[in-house]
Design a protein around this motif. Structure first.
Motif, short mmCIF file in Angstrom:
data_model
loop_
_atom_site.label_atom_id
_atom_site.label_comp_id
_atom_site.label_asym_id
_atom_site.label_seq_id
_atom_site.Cartn_x
_atom_site.Cartn_y
_atom_site.Cartn_z
N LEU A 1 11.08 6.50 -15.20
CA LEU A 1 11.43 6.73 -13.82
C LEU A 1 10.93 5.59 -12.93
O LEU A 1 9.88 5.02 -13.16
N SER A 2 11.73 5.29 -11.92
CA SER A 2 11.37 4.27 -10.94
C SER A 2 10.94 4.98 -9.66
O SER A 2 11.69 5.80 -9.12
N ALA A 3 9.76 4.66 -9.18
CA ALA A 3 9.26 5.32 -7.98
C ALA A 3 10.07 4.95 -6.75
O ALA A 3 10.07 5.68 -5.76
N ALA A 4 10.76 3.81 -6.78
CA ALA A 4 11.43 3.32 -5.58
C ALA A 4 12.95 3.43 -5.64
O ALA A 4 13.62 3.13 -4.67
N ASP A 5 13.51 3.87 -6.75
CA ASP A 5 14.96 3.81 -6.92
C ASP A 5 15.51 5.16 -7.36
O ASP A 5 15.56 5.48 -8.54
N LEU B 1 20.95 7.75 -12.67
CA LEU B 1 21.77 7.15 -13.72
C LEU B 1 21.07 7.20 -15.08
O LEU B 1 21.73 7.20 -16.12
N HIS B 2 19.75 7.22 -15.07
CA HIS B 2 19.00 7.29 -16.33
C HIS B 2 19.26 8.59 -17.07
O HIS B 2 19.01 8.68 -18.28
N SER B 3 19.74 9.61 -16.39
CA SER B 3 20.04 10.86 -17.08
C SER B 3 21.20 10.68 -18.05
O SER B 3 21.35 11.45 -19.00
N LYS B 4 22.01 9.64 -17.86
CA LYS B 4 23.08 9.32 -18.82
C LYS B 4 22.74 8.10 -19.66
O LYS B 4 23.01 8.08 -20.86
N TRP B 5 22.15 7.07 -19.03
CA TRP B 5 21.77 5.85 -19.74
C TRP B 5 20.27 5.66 -19.57
O TRP B 5 19.82 5.00 -18.61
N LEU C 1 18.06 -4.34 -7.09
CA LEU C 1 17.80 -2.92 -6.94
C LEU C 1 16.64 -2.48 -7.80
O LEU C 1 15.79 -1.71 -7.40
N THR C 2 16.61 -3.00 -9.04
CA THR C 2 15.50 -2.67 -9.92
C THR C 2 14.39 -3.67 -9.69
O THR C 2 14.57 -4.86 -9.93
N PRO C 3 13.22 -3.26 -9.21
CA PRO C 3 12.21 -4.18 -8.72
C PRO C 3 11.78 -5.25 -9.72
O PRO C 3 11.42 -6.34 -9.31
N TYR C 4 11.81 -4.95 -10.99
CA TYR C 4 11.22 -5.87 -11.96
C TYR C 4 12.26 -6.61 -12.79
O TYR C 4 11.94 -7.26 -13.75
#
Length: 619
Positions: A566-570, A576-580, A592-595
């Motif tokens: 899980l991403s705290a900021a996104d 979307l992680h529930s599918k991928w 969008l993804t901080p790292y």
């Protein structure tokens, strides 16, 4: 056909909340910056707008005569005529999915209602669509009685009470305000707000100053990095509270929730789309849409009194009627008219059998999961799992079939629910995506991300229903039931023959592998989806888009072998992680993804492709 007022009970509950009704009072309007993107002005109707947007894109991207390349922007080009044609097709498709006996379309019998002036405070370029006179106006009955009231609507919802002693065009802010807050009034427009219980006028920000003030505030941050104020809260600020906020920002202090002072003295729940950065719900003094002449209740009564209903046997007839009455869709009640059409098409009693609660939440004003499911698959189920389930004699309604447009929810990432394959793996790569407070849309032009289920997939799922413990086999006496479900031959002699063939040792069980080998020979299973693909996102809420202009966000996505967590900021990425589970996304114009930067994403993509090529060469 007369309008059945019992529709209101299914939609609103025991009574129509004025604030919530007015937040839903908007038409189907397209963005000035994105010809295919629908605009949402206030919190509430995102369920309908996101779903309709999804079915529009389904037709435009995957069912049109033109092929669009995934690396091209050509698909975003669309005339207004084409956009409204796609809108009508999408609306009729949704109605047809839910139809029990023909398609019912709610329309306005008095076209003067479409002329109500909704003065919303919107960013430049997102004005309501203009409309030519009603093509079928002469055939509509013009009811007698008082004319509809004008409505004054602002995004902020704060009515401005002018000073009657001031001449037109004069400054109505009042000298005492300027003298009390000289630095603030020189930068922010101030006007007299509605009177309180004592008959005194609070001083409020003028609608024209909202965006300027928000930009000014958003440039400053508290010590913990959070924004000083949410855009949606601005209309609740009096001059004193604004001054206090600015002073607190200068001192590096946090603004307390109590700084927003509701005129009624108690908090009014805000639409779930509108939440402050700190997770606290803002307070509303007045409705987001305010009445200029007359009461809100009067507008609601007039609207419902002038609704007519037309019923059609075919989808083509319904489409023709909607095209001829396009002003109703563009007008201030377009979304509500379609919602009522959906309820009437589904059938009052059919909907009562499926609903547990009203389609619109009576407190927060958002569309329920029942409404989302009704829009996506034509069934107002409460749950998101596949098929119905029986829980100790209680029937739990689920999703009956594979959806064309899917659904993903952040609640699954938090393990509050599990979305079934019918919604998670739709026919087309389009998903309504739900956070705790808002519904948006995620889609891709990569059509290999989704596909209709083949027979092997269906057979495996139906086999699994009889094998609830996941042992890989079912009792031999369950074969006839399985064949019936799959629409195969069920003659007793044939069933006996197949039992003997599939269970040659008479063990009383049939293995899944044997069953698929017999009934799905030479049929491939599910195709392996691509590991890298383009991705797009739609958020119709004006406040959530740069400069208030709704556009589709575009990016590149890669599915990594490992779960990223899980991403705290996104919120969107978590959804979307529930599918991928291993998905990382880089959006054009921002990370969008901080790292993960775009360069990292490209390197990851190359590594994945090299690994795939190596695996293929070694096979």
């Amino acid at each position: 056909m007369a309008f059945d007022n019992s529709v209101c009970g299914l939609v609103w509950g025991n009574e129509v909340d004025e604030d919530i009704f007015l937040r839903w009072a908007q038409g189907f309007v397209f963005s000035s910056a994105e010809p295919l993107a629908l605009v949402q002005y206030s919190g509430g109707p995102c369920a309908i707008l996101a779903a309709v947007q999804g079915f529009m894109l389904q037709r435009h991207l995957f069912q049109s005569a033109e092929d669009f390349y995934v690396d091209s922007d050509h698909w975003r080009e669309c005339s207004e005529t084409k956009a409204y044609d796609l809108l009508v097709q999408a609306l009729v498709h949704i109605l047809a999915q839910a139809a029990s006996n023909g398609l019912s379309v709610a329309f306005l019998r008095d076209q003067k209602l479409n002329e109500l002036q909704l003065h919303r405070q919107k960013p430049k370029g997102e004005e309501p669509a203009s409309c030519e006179p009603h093509p079928m106006g002469e055939s509509h009955t013009q009811p007698t009685g008082p004319s509809p009231m004008d409505v004054d609507s602002t995004e902020t919802g704060t009515p401005v009470a002018p000073n009657p002693s001031s001449p037109a065009g004069a400054d109505n802010t009042g000298g005492h305000v300027t003298s009390q807050h000289p630095s603030l009034s020189s930068r922010v427009g101030i006007e007299a707000g509605p009177p309180n219980a004592a008959g005194e006028h609070n001083m409020v920000l003028s609608p024209t100053a909202m965006d300027d003030f928000f930009r000014m505030v958003s440039q400053s941050r508290y010590g913990d990095g959070t924004l000083g104020v949410a855009r949606e809260e601005l209309h609740t600020f009096t001059v004193d509270s604004v001054s206090s906020t600015l002073q607190s920002m200068a001192r590096g202090e946090k603004r307390d929730e109590g700084d927003t002072q509701g005129g009624s003295g108690h908090p009014v729940p805000l639409a779930p789309d509108l939440v402050s950065p700190e997770g606290k719900r803002a307070k509303l003094e007045t409705p987001l849409v305010t009445v200029k002449d007359g009461s809100v209740a009067g507008v609601i009564e007039q609207f419902h009194r002038h609704i007519g209903v037309a019923t059609f046997r075919t989808s083509s007839d319904a489409q023709r009627f909607l095209h001829e009455n396009i002003c109703d869709l563009k007008g201030p009640f377009g979304v509500l008219l379609f919602l009522y059409s959906l309820v009437l098409t589904k059938g009052i009693q059919n909907l009562r059998d499926e609903l547990e609660d009203p389609l619109i939440h009576g407190v927060h004003g958002y569309g329920s999961q029942n409404l989302v499911n009704l829009l996506l698959v034509g069934r107002a189920a409460t749950n998101v799992f596949d098929h119905d389930k029986d829980l100790e004699g209680i029937k739990l309604r689920g999703i009956p079939r594979q959806a064309s447009v899917g659904f993903l929810t952040l609640l699954e990432a938090f393990r509050y629910c599990e979305v079934g394959s019918f919604l998670k793996s739709p026919v087309y790569p389009i998903w309504v995506t739900g956070s705790e407070t808002h519904l948006t849309l995620t889609f891709s032009l990569e059509n290999h991300l989704a596909s209709p289920e083949n027979f092997a997939t269906i057979a495996t799922r139906e086999f699994g229903k009889l094998d609830q413990e996941g042992n890989g086999f079912v009792p031999s006496n369950a074969l006839r039931s399985l064949l019936t479900t799959l629409g195969l031959e069920t003659d007793p002699d044939y069933v006996s023959y197949m039992v003997a063939k599939l269970d040659p040792e008479s063990l009383g069980m049939i293995l899944l592998g044997n069953f698929l080998t017999e009934f799905c020979p030479n049929m491939p299973g599910e195709a392996t989806p691509p590991l890298a693909f383009p991705i797009c996102h739609y958020n119709g809420l004006v406040q959530s888009n740069k400069d208030g202009k709704v556009v589709f966000a575009r990016g590149s996505a890669v599915v990594l072998p490992e779960t990223t967590g899980l991403s705290a900021a996104d919120t969107l990425l978590n959804c979307l992680h529930s599918k991928w589970p291993g998905l990382v996304v880089s959006w054009e114009g921002e990370v969008l993804t901080p790292y993960v930067t775009m360069g990292d994403l490209n390197r990851i993509t190359v590594r994945i492709l090299l690994c795939v090529c190596h695996m293929q060469s070694s096979m």
